[in-house]
Design an enzyme around this catalytic site. Structure first.
Site, PDB file in Angstrom:
ATOM      1  N   CYS A   2       0.858  -1.183   0.000  1.00 35.91           N
ATOM      2  CA  CYS A   2       0.000   0.000   0.000  1.00 35.91           C
ATOM      3  C   CYS A   2       0.890   1.227   0.000  1.00 35.91           C
ATOM      4  CB  CYS A   2      -0.881   0.013   1.247  1.00 35.91           C
ATOM      5  SG  CYS A   2      -1.917  -1.442   1.386  1.00 35.91           S
ATOM      6  N   ARG A  27       1.656   1.726  -5.916  1.00 37.27           N
ATOM      7  CA  ARG A  27       1.916   0.775  -4.842  1.00 37.27           C
ATOM      8  C   ARG A  27       0.679  -0.050  -4.506  1.00 37.27           C
ATOM      9  NH1 ARG A  27       6.477   1.678  -1.946  1.00 37.27           N
ATOM     10  NH2 ARG A  27       5.575   0.484  -0.233  1.00 37.27           N
ATOM     11  N   TRP A  71      -3.708  -1.919  -1.409  1.00 43.48           N
ATOM     12  CA  TRP A  71      -3.596  -3.191  -2.116  1.00 43.48           C
ATOM     13  C   TRP A  71      -4.092  -4.217  -1.118  1.00 43.48           C
ATOM     14  CZ3 TRP A  71      -1.407  -8.072  -2.141  1.00 43.48           C
ATOM     15  CH2 TRP A  71      -1.302  -8.701  -3.384  1.00 43.48           C
ATOM     16  N   ASN A  97       0.704   0.246   6.091  1.00 41.51           N
ATOM     17  CA  ASN A  97       1.176  -0.605   4.994  1.00 41.51           C
ATOM     18  C   ASN A  97       1.876  -1.800   5.635  1.00 41.51           C
ATOM     19  OD1 ASN A  97       2.307  -1.766   2.690  1.00 41.51           O
ATOM     20  ND2 ASN A  97       4.124  -0.463   2.829  1.00 41.51           N
ATOM     21  N   GLY A  98       1.444  -3.012   5.300  1.00 41.22           N
ATOM     22  CA  GLY A  98       2.054  -4.199   5.905  1.00 41.22           C
ATOM     23  C   GLY A  98       0.973  -5.169   6.353  1.00 41.22           C
ATOM     24  N   GLU A 466      10.817 -13.587 -19.241  1.00 45.53           N
ATOM     25  CA  GLU A 466      10.483 -12.174 -18.985  1.00 45.53           C
ATOM     26  C   GLU A 466       9.410 -11.681 -19.963  1.00 45.53           C
ATOM     27  OE1 GLU A 466      10.384  -8.278 -17.463  1.00 45.53           O
ATOM     28  OE2 GLU A 466      10.746 -10.289 -16.659  1.00 45.53           O
ATOM     29  N   LYS A 470       5.803 -10.172 -18.764  1.00 47.78           N
ATOM     30  CA  LYS A 470       5.289  -8.839 -19.145  1.00 47.78           C
ATOM     31  C   LYS A 470       3.908  -8.961 -19.798  1.00 47.78           C
ATOM     32  CE  LYS A 470       7.317  -6.513 -17.109  1.00 47.78           C
ATOM     33  NZ  LYS A 470       8.364  -7.239 -16.478  1.00 47.78           N
ATOM     34  N   GLU A 473       1.321  -9.885 -17.139  1.00 49.54           N
ATOM     35  CA  GLU A 473       1.037  -8.802 -16.181  1.00 49.54           C
ATOM     36  C   GLU A 473       0.061  -7.770 -16.724  1.00 49.54           C
ATOM     37  OE1 GLU A 473       4.242  -7.043 -13.460  1.00 49.54           O
ATOM     38  OE2 GLU A 473       5.366  -7.786 -15.169  1.00 49.54           O
ATOM     39  N   HIS A 489       8.587 -32.271 -24.197  1.00 48.51           N
ATOM     40  CA  HIS A 489       8.388 -33.117 -23.009  1.00 48.51           C
ATOM     41  C   HIS A 489       7.042 -32.835 -22.335  1.00 48.51           C
ATOM     42  CE1 HIS A 489      12.490 -34.395 -23.488  1.00 48.51           C
ATOM     43  NE2 HIS A 489      12.900 -33.152 -23.460  1.00 48.51           N
ATOM     44  N   LYS A 588       3.602  -2.406  -7.180  1.00 47.08           N
ATOM     45  CA  LYS A 588       4.989  -2.191  -7.607  1.00 47.08           C
ATOM     46  C   LYS A 588       5.990  -2.844  -6.670  1.00 47.08           C
ATOM     47  CE  LYS A 588       8.148  -0.567 -10.286  1.00 47.08           C
ATOM     48  NZ  LYS A 588       8.325  -1.232 -11.545  1.00 47.08           N
TER      49      LYS A 588
HETATM   50  C1  AGP Z   1       7.679  -7.103 -12.625  1.00 45.81           C
HETATM   51  O1  AGP Z   1       7.140  -6.424 -13.688  1.00 45.81           O
HETATM   52  C2  AGP Z   1       6.876  -7.084 -11.422  1.00 45.81           C
HETATM   53  N1  AGP Z   1       6.584  -5.773 -11.012  1.00 45.81           N
HETATM   54  C3  AGP Z   1       7.408  -7.958 -10.302  1.00 45.81           C
HETATM   55  O2  AGP Z   1       7.572  -9.247 -10.782  1.00 45.81           O
HETATM   56  C4  AGP Z   1       8.745  -7.501  -9.683  1.00 45.81           C
HETATM   57  O3  AGP Z   1       9.785  -7.722 -10.565  1.00 45.81           O
HETATM   58  C5  AGP Z   1       8.988  -8.306  -8.397  1.00 45.81           C
HETATM   59  O4  AGP Z   1       7.932  -8.024  -7.504  1.00 45.81           O
HETATM   60  C6  AGP Z   1      10.336  -7.979  -7.771  1.00 45.81           C
HETATM   61  O5  AGP Z   1      10.371  -6.650  -7.380  1.00 45.81           O
HETATM   62  P1  AGP Z   1      11.772  -5.993  -6.933  1.00 45.81           P
HETATM   63  O6  AGP Z   1      12.686  -6.018  -8.104  1.00 45.81           O
HETATM   64  O7  AGP Z   1      11.386  -4.602  -6.505  1.00 45.81           O
HETATM   65  O8  AGP Z   1      12.299  -6.811  -5.787  1.00 45.81           O
END
Ligand code: AGP
Length: 593
Positions: A2, A27, A71, A97-98, A466, A470, A473, A489, A588
């Site tokens: 958050c 966030r 969040w 937050n937490g 990757e 992307k 996501e 396989h 994020k």
């Molecule tokens: C990637 O697009 C995501 N936002 C997520 O997988 C991110 O890479 C992951 O949460 C790790 O975050 P960090 O690099 O801040 O540790």
């Protein structure tokens, strides 16, 4: 996960808080709210975005207040579960937050003492606990309440009639923004950048008391001084600069990010003092991370093994915590954009306890990871706002090249040619970005499908992972990255006309095998999008859609290939009308395990 904010000063808090919250939305963005205090506390919150809240919010008077963008972890996004939360009297307001691990037990105990709860959240126990200990001194009451709480938290508390903010942190970030006749408390720097670039980072178990003209920090009862930092990022850095989305802006910043990393590199400053590896006879390296950063770690494994000729393990931080490890003689590198990812921080704690030498590669100055590691290398990506990580990934790869080429064991001529090629990398990536229209065509082709495979081999296998991440996501297409050799396989069973395959093919020792795999995919009826080096006619003949990238040494190919796949994901999501910067159910920095 958050975003929290606090303001105290000579301006009306309402507008200041809403503007800061707007810059914290990456966030978490399923609900938001603010509380402003004058003689009493007024709250306005709902399960809507900040811009929408601004439109429905009545005038709230007062120059001190707190705010939150959520969040959800406990209780679905709703008006009653949104923050800030109040105690029974409405005199104490809290944003958090937490996660409070023992909230259920505390809730039952407080309810038995007559406290009424209205939400399903863990957070709501905090204002009730503070109220329980409150005798007119908010700081003392917050400190007492923290004695009962177990979990991770960044909290800002407000009491009606007390012109101060009280904040406390444990395993979640808090910064204090220092203004003129005003001060801010926030989850991170971009929130306050348009008001100040002077910040203080709180440490775990710090408690801060902030008024308009003073900042007091205590730790375990005694006064402590925390260093003031001047932030080089500008507010513009944290804005869209005319692009439709932060993600597109950040993709287009990558040539500059590579140049900025090279500036440090060619000026001779070592990325990190890796001499320790030689001196302490490091036999192995362990690279740990999560999500996109883990894919950088996997590419790091190929780069380090090729250039430093030492064995490397790349591991997912959240899994690392579950199996026994012999770590003696291991040098550990953690990669984390935010520096606050809980799984990665937990692994760091474990590595420290095992006596490992710990290097952190992170993008956020003063983050918890940077203060836990023995040595920190900062990536030069600038603030990354969009939830899907792009430029931070490229910056992480550049640091891994810098690190390994500074200590490489390969023959001098090869090293010289790689060093020569470094200077061309920014323009090579720019060429990929200039080919945007062509990538848009492939995106239009891809946007109609619901299941997709990304395949490759060698150093580009993690690039396939990757690319798939992307696309997942931001377009909500179910995409899987797969080692091309593994398709036969099992996953072959899923191939067919409704399951396209995206093949990333580099001109290296994997080329022939990839050509075979592509023919196998076509033979099973799957549409094929090929990502190849310009001039590769052999594959262009068999592919349904082709994306070309400029020729680079295979070891650098992840840079150009990833940039192309970022744009492919971006335009596919755009074709599907998805909320690119704020994908559903994501955030994020993931500060809970
Ligand atoms: C990637 O697009 C995501 N936002 C997520 O997988 C991110 O890479 C992951 O949460 C790790 O975050 P960090 O690099 O801040 O540790």
């Amino acid at each position: 996960m958050c975003g929290i904010i606090g303001y105290i000063g000579d301006k009306q808090a309402q507008l200041v808080l809403l503007n800061c919250l707007g810059r914290l939305e990456y966030r978490g963005y399923d609900s938001c709210g603010i509380a402003v205090s004058s003689r009493s506390i007024e709250v306005c919150k709902d399960a809507i975005r900040v811009e929408a809240l601004k439109k429905v919010m009545p005038q709230l008077g007062g120059t001190v207040g707190i705010g939150h963008t959520r969040w959800a972890t406990h209780g679905e996004p709703s008006q009653v579960n949104a923050h800030p939360h109040l105690d029974c009297t409405g005199k104490i307001a809290v944003v958090h937050n937490g996660i409070i691990n023992n909230f259920q037990r505390l809730k039952e105990q407080l309810a038995s003492e007559g406290h009424n709860f209205v939400s399903e959240t863990d957070t709501e126990v905090i204002p009730h606990l503070i109220e329980k200990y409150y005798d007119g001194d908010l700081e003392k009451a917050v400190e007492a309440a923290m004695g009962d709480i177990e979990g991770s938290y960044a909290i800002i508390a407000l009491a009606a009639g007390e012109p101060k903010l009280v904040t406390v942190r444990k395993d979640a970030p808090i910064i204090i923004g220092i203004g003129d006749r005003e001060n801010f408390v926030a989850s991170d720097v971009p929130a306050v950048l348009d008001s100040t670039n002077r910040v203080v980072y709180l440490e775990d178990n710090d408690i801060g008391v902030i008024t308009a003209d003073s900042i007091k920090v205590r730790q375990h009862g005694s006064k402590v001084t925390r260093e003031k930092h001047k932030i080089s990022w500008t507010v513009e850095d944290a804005q869209k600069a005319g692009y439709e989305h932060f993600m597109l802006k950040e993709i287009h910043e990558q040539p500059k990010v590579i140049r900025d990393t090279l500036v440090g590199w060619v000026s001779g400053e070592p990325a990190a003092d890796l001499a320790v590896m030689r001196d302490t006879g490091v036999e192995a390296m362990l690279i740990l991370a999560c999500g996109t950063s883990y894919h950088a770690a996997l590419i790091g494994k190929y780069i380090v093994q090729e250039l430093l000729r030492i064995p490397v393990r790349a591991e997912i931080a959240s899994e690392f915590n579950y199996y026994a490890q012999t770590l003696a003689g291991t040098m550990a590198i953690v990669i984390t954009q935010s520096g606050e990812t809980a799984d990665t921080l937990r692994a760091m704690k474990r590595l420290k306890e095992a006596g490992c030498r710990l290097v952190a590669i992170t993008n956020v100055v003063g983050s918890t990871a940077s203060r836990t590691a023995d040595q920190t290398i900062y990536t030069r990506a600038g603030p990354e706002i969009s939830v899907p990580a792009t430029k931070s990934f490229i910056a992480q790869l550049m640091v891994l090249y810098w690190l390994t080429m500074s200590y490489s064991k390969i023959e001098a001529r090869r090293l010289a040619s790689l060093t020569m090629e470094l200077r061309q990398l920014p323009s090579k990536v720019q060429q990929v970005l200039d080919n945007e229209d062509k990538i848009l065509e492939s995106a239009r082709y891809l946007s109609g499908y619901e299941n997709v495979f990304f395949i490759s081999r060698g150093i580009n296998f993690p690039v396939a992972l990757e690319g798939a991440l992307k696309l997942k996501e931001i377009s909500y297409i179910h995409a899987e990255g797969y080692a091309a050799g593994e398709l036969k396989h099992g996953p072959f069973a899923l191939l067919g006309s409704d399951t396209p395959v995206i093949a990333i093919v580099a001109q290296d020792n994997t080329y022939e095998a990839m050509l075979t795999n592509i023919k196998e995919v076509k033979a099973r009826g799957s549409p094929l999008i090929a990502l190849v080096e310009e001039g590769d006619e052999a594959i262009e003949k068999v592919a349904d859609s082709v994306i070309t990238v400029p020729r680079v040494d295979a070891i650098f190919s992840p840079l150009v290939n990833t940039a192309a796949l970022q744009l492919l994901a971006y335009y596919t999501a755009k074709e599907r009308g998805c909320p690119i910067d704020f994908p559903r159910n994501l955030a994020k920095s993931v500060t809970v395990e």
